[in-house]
Design a protein around this motif. Sequence first.
Motif, mmCIF file in Angstrom:
data_model
loop_
_atom_site.group_PDB
_atom_site.id
_atom_site.type_symbol
_atom_site.label_atom_id
_atom_site.label_comp_id
_atom_site.label_asym_id
_atom_site.label_seq_id
_atom_site.Cartn_x
_atom_site.Cartn_y
_atom_site.Cartn_z
ATOM 1 N N GLN A 1 0.832 -1.235 -0.183
ATOM 2 C CA GLN A 1 0.128 0.159 -0.034
ATOM 3 C C GLN A 1 1.012 1.241 0.063
ATOM 4 N N GLY A 2 1.635 1.250 0.945
ATOM 5 C CA GLY A 2 2.605 2.476 0.891
ATOM 6 C C GLY A 2 3.571 2.633 -0.399
ATOM 7 N N SER A 3 3.929 1.435 -1.154
ATOM 8 C CA SER A 3 4.709 1.700 -2.235
ATOM 9 C C SER A 3 3.859 2.036 -3.309
ATOM 10 N N GLY A 4 2.576 1.643 -3.547
ATOM 11 C CA GLY A 4 1.501 1.939 -4.374
ATOM 12 C C GLY A 4 1.141 3.542 -4.191
ATOM 13 N N ALA A 5 0.814 3.868 -3.224
ATOM 14 C CA ALA A 5 0.619 5.112 -2.845
ATOM 15 C C ALA A 5 1.451 6.369 -3.075
ATOM 16 N N LEU A 6 2.675 5.887 -2.833
ATOM 17 C CA LEU A 6 4.015 6.589 -3.178
ATOM 18 C C LEU A 6 3.991 6.943 -4.873
ATOM 19 N N ALA A 7 4.071 5.469 -5.298
ATOM 20 C CA ALA A 7 4.060 5.832 -6.984
ATOM 21 C C ALA A 7 2.959 6.519 -7.632
ATOM 22 N N LEU A 8 1.850 5.993 -6.922
ATOM 23 C CA LEU A 8 0.655 7.288 -7.453
ATOM 24 C C LEU A 8 0.875 8.538 -7.335
ATOM 25 N N ILE A 9 1.499 8.910 -6.310
ATOM 26 C CA ILE A 9 1.407 10.473 -5.838
ATOM 27 C C ILE A 9 2.608 10.964 -6.723
ATOM 28 N N PHE A 10 3.738 10.088 -7.063
ATOM 29 C CA PHE A 10 4.821 10.366 -7.998
ATOM 30 C C PHE A 10 4.491 10.504 -9.263
#
Length: 188
Positions: A157-166
């Motif tokens: 979830q954290g990796s996905g959220a960070l990738a989405l925000i980036f």
Amino acid sequence: MPDRKSPRKIRVLPIIRSVRTRWRLRMALRGLSIVAGAGFLAFLVSAYGLEALRFTPAAVTGLRVAAWSVVVLLTFFFLFKPLFKRVTDYQVALYLEEHEPSLEAAILGAVEVEKSDSPSPSQGVSPELLSRLVESAVDKARKVDYGLGIDRRGLYQGSGALALIFSATVLFFFFGPQGMRYGMRALG
């Protein structure tokens, strides 16, 4: 007796360290996601404010300070503070036990054995019994893949959220409204 304590440390404490490392990584990803997302929003709102205030020098300075202050505060509260919080081996073992109930407090008991001094015969505790307790804890931890699954969802979830925000940030800088992009550059 002290030589019996060394092998137990080699078997149980790496499990605790591994769980602590994954927990910290999950907290770092969560904190970075919050800082990146909320920071992006702070700069977006500031850029909108710059457009509304017609890019006056006072507005540029004030909104730049406000946006960067938000980022610094978010970084402190959601990244540094959780990551630098001292977490004991016992707390990590408790965290592992809460998320893997099948361990049935075996890891907690093994950590207590690891942290206590070598028992003396006068205490009425058999070193063999303690050794078996630790072996049992290691076996139970092995059956649940040493707790690797408990943080897996949070890491994804954290990796996905960070990738989405980036991705959203990059897309905004290339395809967003020109006035907003200019305002974001003025705030940097």
